[in-house]
Design an enzyme around this catalytic site. Structure first.
Site: not given
Ligand code: NDP
Length: 257
Positions: A67, A166, A20, A162
């Site tokens: 994970d 990063k 996602r 956080y």
């Molecule tokens: P989301 O929460 O929408 O998606 C993150 C995904 O990573 C989810 O599917 C989640 O699974 C999965 N995930 C979380 N923890 C684990 C784990 N331990 N092992 C495997 N999968 C895991 O986040 P975003 O798409 O918004 O963010 C993606 C990346 O971009 C992150 O690293 C975030 O820090 C970075 N980012 C995001 C920004 C934003 O504004 N959205 C801005 C800057 C950076 P589950 O659904 O099970 O939780």
């Protein structure tokens, strides 16, 4: 000549958290550019839903449960793909968690450790596991999801864990890039602004914050997942063949002010 360099034809791309949000957009971008896709997700439902969404777009992705905080599982997946004769040549370290609104003096041990475990340890475990096979193959590209929060301190919400996680990703990017350039492996990161994903939009506290964020953004808007995915695709492709150790802002100018 130039368009072909943005293709990643038949490369095996692994995207963590690819079910996602930004990860799913990265998978779609890489799929459209010709990659074979493996998404790693912790939650089976999210993984299957992501795979189905990619299938609707015409991209045949494989979902593997895992994970990223499990070094053993990440190594197992990287080794399994290599044993099957299809080692990953692209790794997008996207899985991450966001948590904000707690002042440093009130952050619990558990909150701090969980943030570091997913956002820092997870990136290291995956990079090491997949990087070993890239080194053996003498080719590969890793793209990490950093954040502008690794450079600036967000306001109004406090979010020291956080931001620190990063900043660590950014420096891990540069450190590994410097080490692995000699092996033909490039390591880069993108540093997005606030992107409209569940991580940002599902938090009701953010409704009052968005006005301040937009005021602080030269382009005056949030980002979309495809705008991050485009930069990830570029860094993963041969179009970026001379780029390693870069942390590319994808932030509407946020870090200019
Ligand atoms: P989301 O929460 O929408 O998606 C993150 C995904 O990573 C989810 O599917 C989640 O699974 C999965 N995930 C979380 N923890 C684990 C784990 N331990 N092992 C495997 N999968 C895991 O986040 P975003 O798409 O918004 O963010 C993606 C990346 O971009 C992150 O690293 C975030 O820090 C970075 N980012 C995001 C920004 C934003 O504004 N959205 C801005 C800057 C950076 P589950 O659904 O099970 O939780």
């Amino acid at each position: 000549m130039y368009q072909a360099r943005f293709r990643v034809e038949n490369e095996l791309a692994v995207i963590t958290g690819g079910g996602r949000g930004i990860g799913l957009a990265c998978a779609a971008a890489l799929g459209e550019a010709g990659a074979r896709l493996v998404i790693i997700e912790m939650d089976e439902q999210v993984g299957h839903a992501g795979r189905e969404e990619l299938a609707v777009k015409g991209y045949d992705a494989e979902f593997l449960a895992g994970d990223v905080t499990s070094s053993a599982r990440m190594t197992e997946i990287a080794d399994l793909l290599a044993t099957q004769g299809r080692p990953a040549s692209i790794l997008v370290n996207n899985a991450g968690i966001g948590h904000s609104g707690v002042s440093s003096e009130d952050v619990s041990d558990e909150q701090w450790l969980r943030m570091m475990d997913v956002n820092v340890n997870g990136v290291f475990w995956c990079s090491r596991a997949f990087g070993r096979h890239m080194i053996a193959a003498r080719r590969g590209a890793i793209v990490n999801l950093g954040s502008m929060s690794g450079t600036i301190c967000n306001r109004p919400q406090p979010q020291t864990p956080y931001n620190v996680s990063k900043a660590a990703v950014h420096h891990m990017t540069r450190s590994m890039a410097a080490e692995w350039a000699q092996h033909g492996v490039r390591v880069n990161a993108v540093a997005p602004t606030y992107i409209e994903t569940p991580m940002v939009m599902a938090n009701p506290d953010n409704r009052d914050r968005i006005g301040i964020w937009l005021h602080d953004t030269p382009m005056g808007r949030l980002g979309q997942t495809h705008e991050v995915a485009s930069a990830v695709l570029f860094l993963a492709s041969d179009a970026a063949s001379l780029i390693t150790g870069a942390v590319v802002p994808v932030d509407g100018g946020f870090t200019c002010w």
